[in-house]
Design a protein around this motif. Structure first.
Motif, PDB file in Angstrom:
ATOM      1  N   PHE A 158      -8.937   0.801  -8.217  1.00  0.00           N
ATOM      2  CA  PHE A 158      -8.753   1.901  -9.154  1.00  0.00           C
ATOM      3  C   PHE A 158      -7.337   1.954  -9.714  1.00  0.00           C
ATOM      4  N   THR A 159      -6.369   1.369  -9.005  1.00  0.00           N
ATOM      5  CA  THR A 159      -5.000   1.368  -9.532  1.00  0.00           C
ATOM      6  C   THR A 159      -4.709   0.164 -10.419  1.00  0.00           C
ATOM      7  N   GLU A 160      -5.475  -0.908 -10.271  1.00  0.00           N
ATOM      8  CA  GLU A 160      -5.205  -2.128 -11.029  1.00  0.00           C
ATOM      9  C   GLU A 160      -6.133  -2.323 -12.219  1.00  0.00           C
ATOM     10  N   PHE A 161      -7.351  -1.777 -12.139  1.00  0.00           N
ATOM     11  CA  PHE A 161      -8.345  -2.035 -13.178  1.00  0.00           C
ATOM     12  C   PHE A 161      -8.868  -0.717 -13.732  1.00  0.00           C
ATOM     13  N   ASN A 162      -9.639  -0.832 -14.795  1.00  0.00           N
ATOM     14  CA  ASN A 162     -10.211   0.339 -15.462  1.00  0.00           C
ATOM     15  C   ASN A 162     -11.724   0.225 -15.504  1.00  0.00           C
ATOM     16  N   GLY A 163     -12.380   1.378 -15.598  1.00  0.00           N
ATOM     17  CA  GLY A 163     -13.823   1.405 -15.742  1.00  0.00           C
ATOM     18  C   GLY A 163     -14.556   0.927 -14.509  1.00  0.00           C
ATOM     19  N   ALA A 164     -15.770   0.423 -14.753  1.00  0.00           N
ATOM     20  CA  ALA A 164     -16.591  -0.043 -13.635  1.00  0.00           C
ATOM     21  C   ALA A 164     -15.996  -1.265 -12.953  1.00  0.00           C
ATOM     22  N   TYR A 165     -15.139  -2.002 -13.637  1.00  0.00           N
ATOM     23  CA  TYR A 165     -14.514  -3.192 -13.043  1.00  0.00           C
ATOM     24  C   TYR A 165     -13.650  -2.818 -11.840  1.00  0.00           C
ATOM     25  N   ALA A 166     -13.208  -1.563 -11.784  1.00  0.00           N
ATOM     26  CA  ALA A 166     -12.374  -1.130 -10.663  1.00  0.00           C
ATOM     27  C   ALA A 166     -13.134  -1.145  -9.341  1.00  0.00           C
ATOM     28  N   LEU A 167     -14.467  -1.063  -9.405  1.00  0.00           N
ATOM     29  CA  LEU A 167     -15.277  -1.090  -8.186  1.00  0.00           C
ATOM     30  C   LEU A 167     -15.494  -2.496  -7.648  1.00  0.00           C
ATOM     31  N   LEU A 168     -15.189  -3.503  -8.459  1.00  0.00           N
ATOM     32  CA  LEU A 168     -15.544  -4.874  -8.103  1.00  0.00           C
ATOM     33  C   LEU A 168     -14.860  -5.381  -6.829  1.00  0.00           C
ATOM     34  N   PRO A 169     -13.547  -5.151  -6.601  1.00  0.00           N
ATOM     35  CA  PRO A 169     -12.939  -5.667  -5.367  1.00  0.00           C
ATOM     36  C   PRO A 169     -13.609  -5.127  -4.108  1.00  0.00           C
ATOM     37  N   LEU A 217       0.826  -1.204   0.000  1.00  0.00           N
ATOM     38  CA  LEU A 217       0.000   0.000   0.000  1.00  0.00           C
ATOM     39  C   LEU A 217       0.864   1.260   0.000  1.00  0.00           C
ATOM     40  N   ILE A 218       1.977   1.236   0.753  1.00  0.00           N
ATOM     41  CA  ILE A 218       2.879   2.384   0.747  1.00  0.00           C
ATOM     42  C   ILE A 218       3.476   2.584  -0.644  1.00  0.00           C
ATOM     43  N   GLY A 219       3.840   1.469  -1.279  1.00  0.00           N
ATOM     44  CA  GLY A 219       4.398   1.572  -2.617  1.00  0.00           C
ATOM     45  C   GLY A 219       3.402   2.067  -3.653  1.00  0.00           C
ATOM     46  N   GLN A 220       2.093   1.934  -3.353  1.00  0.00           N
ATOM     47  CA  GLN A 220       1.076   2.384  -4.300  1.00  0.00           C
ATOM     48  C   GLN A 220       0.820   3.885  -4.214  1.00  0.00           C
ATOM     49  N   PRO A 264     -13.018  -3.238   9.076  1.00  0.00           N
ATOM     50  CA  PRO A 264     -13.611  -3.435   7.739  1.00  0.00           C
ATOM     51  C   PRO A 264     -13.609  -2.172   6.888  1.00  0.00           C
ATOM     52  N   VAL A 265     -13.814  -1.011   7.511  1.00  0.00           N
ATOM     53  CA  VAL A 265     -13.789   0.241   6.732  1.00  0.00           C
ATOM     54  C   VAL A 265     -12.398   0.477   6.147  1.00  0.00           C
ATOM     55  N   MET A 266     -11.355   0.229   6.952  1.00  0.00           N
ATOM     56  CA  MET A 266      -9.991   0.394   6.458  1.00  0.00           C
ATOM     57  C   MET A 266      -9.713  -0.526   5.274  1.00  0.00           C
ATOM     58  N   LEU A 267     -10.141  -1.792   5.394  1.00  0.00           N
ATOM     59  CA  LEU A 267      -9.897  -2.730   4.302  1.00  0.00           C
ATOM     60  C   LEU A 267     -10.729  -2.378   3.075  1.00  0.00           C
ATOM     61  N   LEU A 268     -11.934  -1.880   3.269  1.00  0.00           N
ATOM     62  CA  LEU A 268     -12.778  -1.477   2.143  1.00  0.00           C
ATOM     63  C   LEU A 268     -12.119  -0.339   1.365  1.00  0.00           C
ATOM     64  N   VAL A 269     -11.570   0.642   2.090  1.00  0.00           N
ATOM     65  CA  VAL A 269     -10.888   1.756   1.429  1.00  0.00           C
ATOM     66  C   VAL A 269      -9.653   1.248   0.686  1.00  0.00           C
ATOM     67  N   ALA A 270      -8.899   0.353   1.325  1.00  0.00           N
ATOM     68  CA  ALA A 270      -7.697  -0.180   0.685  1.00  0.00           C
ATOM     69  C   ALA A 270      -8.047  -0.931  -0.599  1.00  0.00           C
ATOM     70  N   LEU A 271      -9.103  -1.736  -0.570  1.00  0.00           N
ATOM     71  CA  LEU A 271      -9.504  -2.471  -1.771  1.00  0.00           C
ATOM     72  C   LEU A 271     -10.030  -1.538  -2.859  1.00  0.00           C
ATOM     73  N   ILE A 283     -11.553 -12.284  -9.089  1.00  0.00           N
ATOM     74  CA  ILE A 283     -11.532 -10.950  -9.690  1.00  0.00           C
ATOM     75  C   ILE A 283     -10.195 -10.672 -10.363  1.00  0.00           C
ATOM     76  N   GLY A 284      -9.111 -11.228  -9.803  1.00  0.00           N
ATOM     77  CA  GLY A 284      -7.791 -10.995 -10.358  1.00  0.00           C
ATOM     78  C   GLY A 284      -6.975  -9.966  -9.610  1.00  0.00           C
ATOM     79  N   VAL A 285      -7.302  -9.722  -8.330  1.00  0.00           N
ATOM     80  CA  VAL A 285      -6.545  -8.769  -7.520  1.00  0.00           C
ATOM     81  C   VAL A 285      -5.192  -9.378  -7.174  1.00  0.00           C
ATOM     82  N   PRO A 286      -4.103  -8.624  -7.286  1.00  0.00           N
ATOM     83  CA  PRO A 286      -2.791  -9.180  -6.931  1.00  0.00           C
ATOM     84  C   PRO A 286      -2.722  -9.568  -5.449  1.00  0.00           C
ATOM     85  N   ASN A 287      -1.938 -10.609  -5.146  1.00  0.00           N
ATOM     86  CA  ASN A 287      -1.731 -11.099  -3.777  1.00  0.00           C
ATOM     87  C   ASN A 287      -3.048 -11.382  -3.042  1.00  0.00           C
TER      88      ASN A 287
END
Length: 342
Positions: free
Chosen positions: A251-262, A92-95, A239-246, A216-220
């Protein structure tokens, strides 16, 4: 009239003294965070480990050996948790730079869609660049980590010593509390049962998050499953912290509406766990007001930081169970124990 006035004044004085005493106690607890936080955590973990200690005692293992085995087990579990969370935190820091770039491009695209906002675009880009420098400056350096190491080592030794000696002498400690030993053990049992049940629920949630992130294809994905398992112990906030992180990862790994899926997948899994699974398995045994739980966690986080957030709920469970299992006076027993009249 004078008597009523005197009683009212006495009552107000008592209330004021109690409030002042509470402020003094809370202030002392906050100032003594470095000592009281690891001590309290050691006591809570010792209470959770009490069933295992009793099992080892029934097997004929000496209590000193049992306490040592429990300490080694807790140490190994702590190392595994740190090893599991470390890559997630570093990832997360690297992102952060990548997130800044994404936000910068969103701002540029939005400003291009609206005419006459070139100056606003430049100001936003400059502010984002300044924010990035502030984030980099806020990152802990190697010297900062080295300066914090002695304090962390001292707290770790305090926790280990408290846990070991509490599990070693728990029976003797409870025996000194006249008339409360049964209530103390009932409270310990409630905390142990609560922790085991919640740990099993969180393990199932972690497995479900791992499976969802894999599809979904999320890394790690295994690291996100481990994070879901650990952070779910801190109700509401975890859970709120993890929701924000996901959401950030989406948004950094996917494009469009698919970015909301994780984030949406985790939200659905967490809501299913919170609304159906946990109330069914835990709510029947111990009823806790959600507002009280939320305020207790916030108070713990404010008082002792992450350790306070971890111990606040077990302390609340313990106090609730202890008050609920107070022995009731038995009139027949009291009559038998009353002194006989000459």
């Amino acid at each position: 009239m004078m008597l009523a006035h005197t009683e009212l004044r006495t009552r107000l004085q008592t209330i004021c003294i109690v409030l002042v005493a509470m402020v003094v106690v809370v202030t002392a607890m906050k100032l003594a965070k470095g000592l009281l936080a690891p001590v309290t955590l050691g006591l809570i973990v010792g209470i959770v480990a009490a069933p295992g200690m009793r099992l080892l005692a029934r097997l004929g293992i000496p209590r000193a050996v049992s306490a040592s085995i429990s300490l080694l087990f807790v140490g190994a579990a702590t190392v595994l948790l740190i090893a599991g969370l470390g890559p997630i935190v570093m990832d997360l820091i690297g992102q952060v730079p990548r997130i800044e770039d994404e936000i910068r491009w969103w701002v540029i695209d939005a400003s291009r869609a609206i005419r006459g906002l070139e100056s606003v675009q430049i100001e936003l880009e400059q502010s984002l660049a300044e924010d990035g420098k502030e984030v980099e400056a806020a990152m802990p350096s190697l010297l900062d980590a080295l300066s914090m190491a002695p304090n962390f080592a001292a707290q770790l030794l305090t926790f280990a010593g408290t846990f070991f000696f509490f599990t070693l002498t728990q029976n003797e400690i409870y025996a000194t509390v006249k008339g409360k030993a049964a209530s103390l053990r009932q409270a310990d049992k409630a905390v142990s049962h609560y922790f085991v049940t919640v740990a099993a629920i969180n393990a199932g949630l972690g497995a479900a998050v791992f499976a969802a992130m894999t599809v979904i294809g999320v890394p790690n994905p295994i690291l996100w499953g481990a994070a879901a398992f650990i952070l779910n112990f801190v109700l509401y906030l975890g859970p709120v912290m993890l929701l924000v992180a996901l959401a950030v990862v989406g948004f950094t790994e996917f494009n469009g509406a698919y970015a909301l899926l994780p984030a949406l997948a985790y939200l659905m899994l967490n809501m299913t766990e919170a609304q159906f699974v946990t109330p069914t398995l835990v709510g029947q045994r111990l009823q806790l007001n959600p507002l009280v739980v939320f305020l207790a966690i916030l108070f713990g986080l404010w008082l002792w930081g992450p350790i306070g957030g971890i111990v606040s709920l077990p302390l609340l469970v313990w106090a609730t169970a202890f008050m609920a299992h107070q022995p009731q006076p038995d009139p027949a027993t009291d009559a038998d124990l009353a002194p006989t009249q000459a």
